[in-house]
Design a protein around this motif. Structure first.
Motif, PDB file in Angstrom:
ATOM      1  N   THR A  70      17.126  31.089 -12.616  1.00 20.00           N
ATOM      2  CA  THR A  70      16.739  32.409 -13.123  1.00 20.00           C
ATOM      3  C   THR A  70      15.227  32.544 -13.201  1.00 20.00           C
ATOM      4  N   PHE A  71      14.550  31.499 -13.695  1.00 18.46           N
ATOM      5  CA  PHE A  71      13.092  31.527 -13.767  1.00 18.46           C
ATOM      6  C   PHE A  71      12.472  31.550 -12.369  1.00 18.46           C
ATOM      7  N   GLN A  72      13.058  30.812 -11.433  1.00 19.36           N
ATOM      8  CA  GLN A  72      12.500  30.781 -10.083  1.00 19.36           C
ATOM      9  C   GLN A  72      12.609  32.133  -9.390  1.00 19.36           C
ATOM     10  N   CYS A 100       7.247  26.718 -21.263  1.00 26.62           N
ATOM     11  CA  CYS A 100       6.140  26.417 -20.345  1.00 26.62           C
ATOM     12  C   CYS A 100       5.606  27.656 -19.637  1.00 26.62           C
ATOM     13  N   LYS A 101       5.830  28.851 -20.218  1.00 27.47           N
ATOM     14  CA  LYS A 101       5.375  30.098 -19.616  1.00 27.47           C
ATOM     15  C   LYS A 101       5.847  30.193 -18.160  1.00 27.47           C
ATOM     16  N   PRO A 102       7.175  30.149 -17.948  1.00 34.40           N
ATOM     17  CA  PRO A 102       7.699  30.053 -16.581  1.00 34.40           C
ATOM     18  C   PRO A 102       7.362  31.224 -15.685  1.00 34.40           C
ATOM     19  N   ASN A 103       7.149  32.426 -16.262  1.00 32.92           N
ATOM     20  CA  ASN A 103       6.829  33.568 -15.398  1.00 32.92           C
ATOM     21  C   ASN A 103       5.418  33.488 -14.820  1.00 32.92           C
ATOM     22  N   HIS A 140      -1.754  23.110 -17.143  1.00 33.13           N
ATOM     23  CA  HIS A 140      -0.891  24.196 -17.619  1.00 33.13           C
ATOM     24  C   HIS A 140       0.063  23.690 -18.692  1.00 33.13           C
ATOM     25  N   LEU A 141       0.674  22.528 -18.470  1.00 29.99           N
ATOM     26  CA  LEU A 141       1.624  21.987 -19.448  1.00 29.99           C
ATOM     27  C   LEU A 141       0.932  21.606 -20.749  1.00 29.99           C
ATOM     28  N   ILE A 142      -0.247  21.024 -20.654  1.00 31.30           N
ATOM     29  CA  ILE A 142      -0.984  20.645 -21.861  1.00 31.30           C
ATOM     30  C   ILE A 142      -1.300  21.876 -22.700  1.00 31.30           C
ATOM     31  N   ALA A 155     -12.884  44.829  -8.943  1.00 27.56           N
ATOM     32  CA  ALA A 155     -12.828  43.766  -9.952  1.00 27.56           C
ATOM     33  C   ALA A 155     -11.943  42.633  -9.449  1.00 27.56           C
ATOM     34  N   ILE A 156     -12.237  41.414  -9.880  1.00 33.14           N
ATOM     35  CA  ILE A 156     -11.503  40.231  -9.446  1.00 33.14           C
ATOM     36  C   ILE A 156     -10.547  39.812 -10.560  1.00 33.14           C
ATOM     37  N   ALA A 157      -9.299  39.604 -10.196  1.00 39.88           N
ATOM     38  CA  ALA A 157      -8.268  39.229 -11.159  1.00 39.88           C
ATOM     39  C   ALA A 157      -7.382  38.150 -10.549  1.00 39.88           C
ATOM     40  N   VAL A 158      -6.477  37.620 -11.360  1.00 39.94           N
ATOM     41  CA  VAL A 158      -5.496  36.649 -10.890  1.00 39.94           C
ATOM     42  C   VAL A 158      -4.120  37.089 -11.385  1.00 39.94           C
ATOM     43  N   ILE A 159      -3.110  36.942 -10.536  1.00 40.79           N
ATOM     44  CA  ILE A 159      -1.741  37.264 -10.932  1.00 40.79           C
ATOM     45  C   ILE A 159      -1.250  36.171 -11.874  1.00 40.79           C
ATOM     46  N   ARG A 160      -1.044  36.517 -13.134  1.00 37.63           N
ATOM     47  CA  ARG A 160      -0.643  35.525 -14.128  1.00 37.63           C
ATOM     48  C   ARG A 160       0.867  35.417 -14.276  1.00 37.63           C
TER      49      ARG A 160
END
Length: 612
Positions: free
Chosen positions: A157-159, A212-215, A314-316, A481-486
């Motif tokens: 589901t997360f994937q 772990c903020k999977p999205n 990311h995990l830390i 503007a520069i952004a990143v898809i979070r």
């Protein structure tokens, strides 16, 4: 600990009198499964799904039901693995066939979780009918198998960036509560691969994936983290609320993932469990130090999967500290221009110039390989006629014998443009091909000083993945503007929500050459220099491709009329598609000498050596 709360598990009615796929015997089940066609995973999965779903409706002794399921386990594992490979790494809005395969996989995992749960409950209700196995062990193994399949369904589901199905978390919690109530949660059992594990470890593997903020993660990163959580079970703790200090808390009677302990308030402590991740975070920090010392190759897990270096960070962050939103969101419905990828951001930040024009000026002419569309000798014609077959150069040109040799030379002289002449004389490096730069008009749903939330209702581009660079423009006259898809969240009605974190209100485009002592001349790479923002204390940084750049490298930043020498000092963030570095400028010898000409002549050499 209170045991008054009933276990909430749902099962189908046992209303199927006849079971047709095979005789209800483990040998018959094994033989039937082995004869299924290997070359057609979809057909195999459909037949397995039908068999397991009918088995769940057919009355059977729990011991026999378990043996039949185990007899089909090898075929089930191979089929699920084959199906997964056919629909992962697809666009988020999948075509019809991969989408059907994903649904088939989810349905099969769900039926298997139900089947093993049914074994556990029936064994508890009629333990005196179990003859060939230890009833407690049978219950423990069945719950572990049910949690295994339920956990993989949550991973799936997360994937796919979907919300967990209604009742998905509750079933997971209740299976653990059942094992805990029977005193079986920490007993060692073998999993489907023959490895030692426990009900508690299998439960925590799925549970902590939701922490772990999977999205914010890619499909391959989710799979690597899930495998890692299964191997790091000795560093995880679960216990009654208040028994120890834990960052997360889970309510076993809720249909929710774990939440931060500080957000629970006055929760029902008898049904709440504390999750301890401090030991795991300490272990991850040790792994990160080892990985940094080895040049950040990533961590090789026992399963053979490599956990990328950026996933350790990311995990830390996700499991080690509470993360809350710094800015309030403001609801807004307005259009936004969006372009995806570092290459697209580079083009927009350079004033819509090509990479060659940025490096060598607006008069730059691309090489023939980049001009195939206008070159009749480098494109396939509809007719296979040879372009040279109609050419007869000796008939078209007759040398004037009366002319001098100088005139003949002048008549045949080829005039070179400035770029070609420089390329021949100065041996300019090759330039990567130009990327496609599509611009999408997307609807904003809310904004904050830190970023945007987009409602992407049109066809979702394949490049829209967590961790990719994006550039955005609210008004036509604004800077990009520069952004990143979070994060990405796929909704039921074919809409997809995309969260962008703003990195910088603008960027400067450069070409970058890594300084190497020996070897071939490196190819310049597209990089973005994000300027300093003193108001928020943000130093200038460099955005580079993910591969080819590392800390302590010396890099030349190039564009027409400008060359800067810098050293990358510290990698402050990274995803699968880009890295972000702090850096410092390096003064070259000719700059030192130029500055020194203004000083006293007798101190020139002292000045030079003191500055090198």
């Amino acid at each position: 600990m209170s045991t008054e709360a009933p276990i909430k598990l749902k099962f189908p009615r046992q209303d199927l009198a006849h079971f047709d796929p095979f005789q209800t015997d483990e040998n018959a089940a094994r033989s039937w499964a082995s004869e299924l066609p290997v070359a057609n995973p979809r057909s195999v999965a459909q037949q397995l799904l039908q068999a397991v779903s009918e088995l769940n409706r057919h009355p059977l002794a729990s011991e026999l039901r378990f043996r039949i399921l185990e007899a089909m386990a090898d075929k089930l594992q191979v089929t699920l693995a084959n199906l997964t490979r056919r629909f992962l790494n697809q666009p988020l809005v999948m075509p019809e066939e991969p989408r059907q395969l994903a649904e088939l996989t989810s349905d099969l995992q769900g039926q298997l979780a139900t089947a093993y749960s049914l074994v556990a409950v029936e064994t508890l209700q009629r333990s005196d009918e179990v003859r060939q196995s230890n009833p407690a062990r049978l219950v423990c193994e069945s719950i572990q198998r049910a949690l295994y399949h339920a956990g993989h369904n949550i991973l799936l589901t997360f994937q796919l960036y979907h919300p967990v199905a209604l009742g998905g978390w509750l079933s997971l919690h209740q299976l653990y509560a059942l094992a805990e109530r029977q005193g079986l949660a920490t007993l060692s059992v073998s999993d489907v691969h023959g490895q030692a594990t426990s009900v508690s470890a299998t439960y925590l593997q799925a549970l902590l994936l939701g922490c772990c903020k999977p999205n914010q993660l890619r499909q391959s990163d989710l799979a690597a983290i899930y495998a890692g959580l299964g191997e790091w079970r000795e560093h995880l703790r679960i216990g009654p609320a208040g028994s120890f200090e834990g960052l997360f808390l889970v309510d076993l009677e809720s249909d929710q993932p774990p939440l931060y302990s500080s957000l629970y308030g006055s929760a029902n402590s008898s049904q709440c469990r504390q999750l301890g991740t401090a030991a795991l975070v300490t272990y991850l920090k040790q792994l990160k130090q080892l990985d940094d010392a080895q040049g950040k190759p990533g961590i090789k897990l026992e399963s053979g999967i490599t956990l990328p270096s950026n996933m350790l960070s990311h995990l830390i962050d996700a499991l080690g500290s509470m993360s809350m939103r710094n800015f309030n969101r403001v609801q807004l419905s307005a259009p936004l221009s969006v372009s995806i990828g570092l290459g697209s951001a580079h083009v927009h930040s350079s004033g819509e110039r090509t990479f060659g024009q940025l490096l060598y000026g607006d008069d730059y002419i691309p090489p023939p390989s980049e001009r195939v569309g206008s070159n009749p000798f480098m494109r396939e014609e509809e007719t296979k006629r040879d372009s040279w077959s109609t050419a007869n150069p000796e008939e078209d040109f007759v040398r004037d014998s009366s002319g001098s040799g100088i005139e003949a030379e002048l008549a045949h002289r080829v005039e070179l443009d400035d770029y070609t002449r420089h390329a021949i004389e100065d041996d300019l490096p090759n330039i990567p091909p130009e990327p496609e730069v599509p611009v999408y008009q997307v609807r904003l749903t809310n904004v904050s000083p830190g970023g945007y939330c987009l409602d992407w209702s049109e066809t979702l581009p394949e490049e829209v993945r967590a961790g990719n660079i994006a550039c955005v423009q609210e008004n036509r006259d604004d800077y990009w503007a520069i952004a990143v898809i979070r994060w990405v969240s796929s909704l039921q009605d074919a809409h997809t929500l995309v969260g962008l974190e703003l990195l910088s209100p603008r960027a400067q485009a450069y070409g970058a050459l890594v300084q190497k002592k020996t070897g071939q001349t490196p190819v310049p790479q597209r990089v973005l220099l994000l300027p300093e923002i003193p108001l928020v204390g943000q130093a200038q940084t460099l955005i580079t491709p993910r591969a080819g750049f590392r800390e302590r490298q010396k890099v030349s930043l190039l564009r027409k009329g400008e060359k800067l020498l810098i050293q990358l000092t510290h990698q402050i963030s990274a995803t699968a598609s880009y890295a972000q570095f702090d850096f410092r400028y390096i003064r070259q010898l000719d700059e030192v000498l130029a500055d020194d000409k203004n000083g006293p002549l007798d101190s020139a050499y002292d000045s030079v050596w003191s500055n090198i």
